[in-house]
Every structure is written in structure tokens, then in C-alpha cells.
Design a protein around this motif. Structure first.
Motif, short mmCIF file in Angstrom:
data_model
loop_
_atom_site.label_atom_id
_atom_site.label_comp_id
_atom_site.label_asym_id
_atom_site.label_seq_id
_atom_site.Cartn_x
_atom_site.Cartn_y
_atom_site.Cartn_z
N TYR A 1 0.85 -1.19 0.00
CA TYR A 1 0.00 0.00 0.00
C TYR A 1 0.89 1.24 0.00
N ILE A 2 0.45 2.27 -0.70
CA ILE A 2 1.12 3.57 -0.63
C ILE A 2 0.06 4.63 -0.32
N ILE A 3 0.37 5.51 0.61
CA ILE A 3 -0.48 6.65 0.94
C ILE A 3 0.23 7.89 0.46
N VAL A 4 -0.33 8.57 -0.53
CA VAL A 4 0.33 9.72 -1.16
C VAL A 4 -0.51 10.97 -0.92
N THR A 5 0.11 11.99 -0.31
CA THR A 5 -0.66 13.17 0.09
C THR A 5 -0.17 14.48 -0.52
N SER A 6 0.87 14.45 -1.35
CA SER A 6 1.35 15.68 -1.98
C SER A 6 2.08 15.36 -3.27
N GLN A 7 2.29 16.39 -4.08
CA GLN A 7 3.00 16.21 -5.34
C GLN A 7 4.45 15.79 -5.10
N GLU A 8 5.09 16.38 -4.10
CA GLU A 8 6.47 15.99 -3.78
C GLU A 8 6.53 14.53 -3.35
N GLY A 9 5.52 14.10 -2.61
CA GLY A 9 5.46 12.71 -2.21
C GLY A 9 5.25 11.78 -3.39
N LEU A 10 4.39 12.21 -4.32
CA LEU A 10 4.13 11.41 -5.51
C LEU A 10 5.40 11.28 -6.35
N ASP A 11 6.13 12.36 -6.51
CA ASP A 11 7.36 12.32 -7.29
C ASP A 11 8.35 11.32 -6.68
N TYR A 12 8.42 11.31 -5.35
CA TYR A 12 9.33 10.39 -4.68
C TYR A 12 8.86 8.93 -4.81
N GLY A 13 7.56 8.71 -4.65
CA GLY A 13 7.03 7.36 -4.62
C GLY A 13 6.70 6.75 -5.97
N ARG A 14 6.93 7.51 -7.04
CA ARG A 14 6.52 7.06 -8.37
C ARG A 14 7.18 5.73 -8.77
N LYS A 15 8.48 5.58 -8.45
CA LYS A 15 9.17 4.34 -8.82
C LYS A 15 8.59 3.14 -8.08
N ALA A 16 8.34 3.33 -6.78
CA ALA A 16 7.76 2.24 -6.00
C ALA A 16 6.38 1.87 -6.53
N ALA A 17 5.60 2.89 -6.89
CA ALA A 17 4.27 2.64 -7.45
C ALA A 17 4.37 1.86 -8.75
N GLY A 18 5.38 2.17 -9.55
CA GLY A 18 5.56 1.49 -10.82
C GLY A 18 5.92 0.02 -10.66
N ARG A 19 6.50 -0.34 -9.51
CA ARG A 19 6.86 -1.74 -9.27
C ARG A 19 5.69 -2.56 -8.76
N MET A 20 4.63 -1.90 -8.34
CA MET A 20 3.49 -2.61 -7.76
C MET A 20 2.66 -3.30 -8.85
N LYS A 21 2.38 -4.57 -8.65
CA LYS A 21 1.52 -5.34 -9.56
C LYS A 21 0.14 -5.58 -8.95
N SER A 22 0.01 -5.26 -7.68
CA SER A 22 -1.25 -5.43 -6.97
C SER A 22 -1.25 -4.45 -5.81
N GLY A 23 -2.19 -4.60 -4.89
CA GLY A 23 -2.28 -3.69 -3.76
C GLY A 23 -3.04 -2.43 -4.10
N LYS A 24 -2.93 -1.41 -3.24
CA LYS A 24 -3.67 -0.17 -3.43
C LYS A 24 -2.79 1.05 -3.17
N ILE A 25 -3.10 2.11 -3.89
CA ILE A 25 -2.49 3.40 -3.64
C ILE A 25 -3.61 4.37 -3.25
N PHE A 26 -3.54 4.91 -2.05
CA PHE A 26 -4.49 5.92 -1.60
C PHE A 26 -3.89 7.28 -1.95
N LEU A 27 -4.49 7.93 -2.92
CA LEU A 27 -3.90 9.12 -3.54
C LEU A 27 -4.77 10.35 -3.30
N ASP A 28 -4.13 11.46 -2.93
CA ASP A 28 -4.90 12.69 -2.79
C ASP A 28 -5.58 13.02 -4.12
N ALA A 29 -6.82 13.46 -4.02
CA ALA A 29 -7.63 13.67 -5.23
C ALA A 29 -7.07 14.73 -6.16
N SER A 30 -6.20 15.59 -5.67
CA SER A 30 -5.64 16.67 -6.50
C SER A 30 -4.51 16.18 -7.40
#
Length: 422
Positions: free
Chosen positions: A327-356
Motif C-alpha cells: 500500500y502507498i499513501i500519497v498526500t502531496s506532489q512531492e510525495g508522488l514524485d518520490y514514490g513514483r518508482k515504488a508505485a511502478g513496481r506494484m503489480k497489486s495492492g492499493k495506492i491511496f492518492l490525494d484527489a488533486s
């Protein structure tokens, strides 16, 4: 686990920086000695050299400014394992602030090697002179040159009783010199003279490193080479625990977790990311689980991204951090930029992403929620934490509420507003 000491993240230093020479030659030296990455404990200091942590596959400890040698001494004293090697990296700034630690470690003969990255100035904070800036050497804050001679740390440490001390130029292949130091029992120190391409070269055009060192009277040679016994810690039995009973986290049990679960928080500095991750770990322990937490953020604390990785498990956990989270909890653009690689490796699970935010490329399910809109950016990570637990039901919400109310954050913000999001 890879047998290489440096991973594929690449070295983080400026082009032409001597720190890269030290890092690459450290790998070569350790390989020559037949060591494996997990045989090595690398302790680093605050300073440009310290951002090497993520590049090494060894055990790594990142210390406070000037305190890396004290940390390394503690690791060495507690290790009692001659098959392991403690190496301390610090710069001339850290060696200025922590000079007494170096002297004490040498005097006590701890099993460790200190490698001083001496580029003759404070490179991370703008090029101020250190106590190891040679007479006449110019820096941005001393454009006329240093007005006093530098300390000779090698002579000081040799006088303190260090069995092996050497000064070298950080040019070319220095792996044999490093291997010689790494292979010694007891305490050893290598001062590597180098130049900062961002401040040293610009402030001293057309200078040659070898000439600066020569003019300063800093001879590049072995200063001390004496036989030494490896340090042995005297153990005392039956001593009471140093841990206060108040630090014990009460366990109530009650969770549905059958296997390890990895949760990553990605946000911005100052928005509660580290505290939210800590709350998840503590709440997990209250629910009867094992937990670890790893924090990641820029060396300059308080700016940029902030990320944390929590592992929860019904069984023992022997590491921190994770390559691919569940699971990844992403709450800002800076956080998304950092977590993008980890998100790309995910084949399942969930990402809780700020709506913006725009969803990253991922094989995980993306669930959008207006965390920032509902509770402001400062509290978005806490909202993400409650939303995650409410959605997954990994353990009862009561465990999180107890952890939250026991934390000082509860004096600033009420958990009730986060419960209302569920």
C-alpha cells in the motif's frame, strides 16, 4: 542480496568530486579483502559525503554532525565479531566538530577505520573554512585565503595512540591504501585529501591539489604503523535493563494479518509523514504485531519530500524498508514524485492518492480521496493513515486511537476529524 557494495542508484556527488573516488575505491578495497556487503557497517556523518548511504548495499548508519565516530565506536564495542568491519566516513567539517570523538576512538583502539574526506571546507553549506583548511586556501567566505594553518589530524590521532594512520591524495586508484587500513585490527585512520569542484576549484583557479597539500606541510605518507590487538569489550552479567518500563508499548492483541504487510507514506516535509508512520507502527504493536519503520527525506531537513516505510507482520522482522510496498499513501506532489518508482513496481495492492494528484503508472488499484481538501496539507498524512486502516481493517481502529491519544500530536489535533472521513 547482491555481492556488490555499491548498488545501481548511482553515486550522488557533483562531477569531479573526490567523494566518488573514495566510494568507488572503498568498494574495490573491500572486495580485495574478500568481504561481503553485510560484513560491513558503514557509519556516515552530516555533510556531502553522507548522502552516499543509499548507494551502499552494506549496513548503514547516518549520524549527527561530528558524531559518526562516536556511533561507530559504539557499534564496534557492541559487535564483538572480528568477521565484521566498521567503517566511518566523515568530512573535514565533521572531523572539526567531532575531533574529540576521533581522539578517544584512537586512544581506546576500537576495531574501526575512519576515512576523513578532507576537501578543506564545508561543502554542503556554502564553502566555509573548517579547522582543516590550509593557510592561504581560499573559500567563498574567505576569498583572501585562510589566515591560519590547519590542524594535522593525522599527527594528533597518531599521538593519541592510533596504531595505523595514513594520509593520501584522493586521486586515481587508492584501493590498496584503503584495503591496508580496512584489514588492520584495532583502530585505523586514513585522511584523503581532495578538492571540492563546486567551491574549492572555483575559489582557487589553476591550483593543483598536490601543491596545496605540499605547501600546507601535510605529507602524504604512512604516519603510524604499529601492531595492535583487536578491541575486546568486557561484558558484565546481571545488569538491570536501561529501558524504562514507561517505554514498553502495551499489547492488547486483535488483528487479522496472516503475513507481512508493507505500507509506504509519501508526502511533504512538515506534513506529519514521519509521525503518521510511527503511529501506524505503534498501533500495530498494540494489536499484537511486529513492526519496523524507516524514514526517508532530504539531508536538508524541513524541505522537499518526506517518506516513510512501515512493515507489519505477525512474525519477526529483521530489516526495515521495502522495494515494493503493498500500500502507498500519497498526500502531496512531492510525495508522488518520490514514490513514483515504488508505485511502478506494484503489480497489486492499493495506492491511496490525494484527489488533486494525477495517478502514477502502476499495477495497483488507485483510490483517490481529497485528504488535503478535508483536513489541510498539514494533517493530510494522518487522514491518509486513518483512511488506510478504515479501508483495510488490518487491526481494530481502537489500537490506532490509543496510539494517537498517547502521542503528543493529540494535543494539537483531534482524532475525531479523521474518523469522520471514514
Amino acid at each position: 542480496m547482491s555481492d556488490t557494495f555499491i548498488n545501481d542508484h548511482g553515486l550522488p556527488f557533483c562531477k569531479g568530486c573526490g567523494h566518488s573516488t573514495i566510494a568507488n575505491n572503498t568498494e574495490k578495497a573491500l572486495t580485495k579483502l574478500g568481504l561481503k556487503p553485510l560484513d560491513v557497517i558503514l557509519v556516515t556523518d552530516i555533510g556531502c559525503h553522507g548522502i552516499i548511504d543509499k548507494s551502499f548495499n552494506t549496513h548503514t548508519v547516518h549520524g549527527l554532525h561530528g558524531r559518526s565516530v562516536a556511533l561507530g565506536a559504539g557499534v564496534s564495542a557492541g559487535l564483538r565479531n572480528p568477521g565484521k568491519k566498521v567503517i566511518v566516513f566523515l568530512g573535514d567539517g565533521g572531523a572539526t566538530i567531532g575531533m574529540q570523538h576521533i581522539i578517544d576512538a584512537a586512544h581506546n583502539g576500537y576495531n574501526m577505520t575512519v576515512v576523513i574526506h578532507n576537501n578543506m571546507l564545508y561543502g554542503m553549506t556554502g564553502g566555509q573554512p573548517s579547522e582543516y583548511t590550509p593557510y592561504g586556501f581560499k573559500t567563498p567566505t574567505k576569498p583572501g585565503g585562510s589566515t591560519k594553518p590547519s590542524y594535522d589530524i593525522c599527527k594528533i590521532v597518531a599521538a593519541a595512540g592510533a596504531p595505523y594512520v595514513r594520509r593520501i591524495l584522493g586521486i586515481g586508484d587508492i584501493s590498496d591504501a584503503l584495503a591496508d587500513a580496512f584489514g588492520r585490527p584495532g583502530f585505523s585512520l586514513v585522511e584523503v585529501m581532495e578538492i571540492c569542484p563546486s567551491y574549492g576549484v572555483k575559489s582557487n583557479p589553476e591550483m593543483k591539489l598536490s601543491k596545496v597539500v605540499e605547501n600546507a606541510g601535510l605529507v602524504t605518507t604512512v604516519i603510524a604503523d604499529n601492531p595492535a590487538e583487536g578491541y575486546i569489550t568486557n561484558l558484565r552479567e546481571g545488569m538491570p535493563s536501561l529501558l524504562s518500563p514507561s517505554l514498553v508499548i502495551p499489547t492488547t492483541g486483535g488483528n487479522s494479518l496472516q503475513q507481512e504487510l508493507r505500507v509506504m507514506f509519501c508526502g511533504s516535509a512538515g506534513e506529519g509523514v514521519q509521525v503518521a508512520a510511527e503511529l501506524l507502527a505503534v498501533a500495530g504493536i498494540r494489536a499484537g504485531l511486529e513492526a519496523t519503520k524507516k524514514g526517508s527525506y532530504p539531508v536538508t531537513v524541513g524541505v522537499g519530500f518526506s517518506a516513510a516505510e512501515v512493515i507489519l507482520s505477525p512474525g519477526e522482522i529483521n530489516y526495515t524498508g521495502t522495494v515494493t510496498p503493498d500500500y502507498i499513501i500519497v498526500t502531496s506532489q512531492e510525495g508522488l514524485d518520490y514514490g513514483r518508482k515504488a508505485a511502478g513496481r506494484m503489480k497489486s495492492g492499493k495506492i491511496f492518492l490525494d484527489a488533486s494528484l494525477e495517478a502514477p503508472v502502476t499495477g495497483a488499484e488507485v483510490v483517490k480521496f481529497p485528504f488535503r481538501e478535508k483536513v489541510t496539507g498539514r494533517n493530510a498524512s494522518f487522514a491518509g493513515l486513518f483512511y488506510f486502516l478504515g479501508s483495510t481493517g488490518v487491526f481494530p481502529m481502537e489500537s490506532l486511537l490509543n496510539a494517537f491519544n498517547d502521542n503528543k500530536i493529540s494535543k494539537k489535533v483531534s482524532a475525531e476529524q479523521f474518523l469522520q472521513l471514514l
